[in-house]
Design a protein around this motif. Sequence first.
Motif: not given
Length: 149
Positions: A112-120
């Motif tokens: 989740l943290a990785t996907l959120s960072a990609i999205a941001r």
Amino acid sequence: LLLWPGCCAIHARLRTGQAEAARAAYPGCRVVAHPECRPELIKLCDAAGSTSFLIREAARLADEAPGSTLVIGTENNLVNRLAARHKGRCRILPLGEAYCPDMAKVTEAKLLATLSAIARGTAEPLAVEAALCAPARRSLTRMLEICGQ
């Protein structure tokens, strides 16, 4: 892709004797395994399939046969997650000790943290040494060319 008769070191730890012992300890249990296990083990199982199959099979058994026992031959972190998910509905046990230290590094929170960072747009890009790029590209290109024949 080129396939070869290799193995997964984690799944290779699981043996036929463990399937036989599980059936003796839990009469009527269902034994399933990941197809990367040894062929002689797969032959003793009720079914074999991908990680997605194992997840679906655990859910199916919990819904259709409450109180039953499912023994799963694959990496133990997955088995433990499935056991927790279906606790009280069916018993889910690992076939044997098969922990992968690399798979244990991947958690839902980290994903989740990785996907959120990609999205941001704040994710750290993966850097590959320039000296490794050309040989890696050649290798992948050769594999894809052979697959296309």
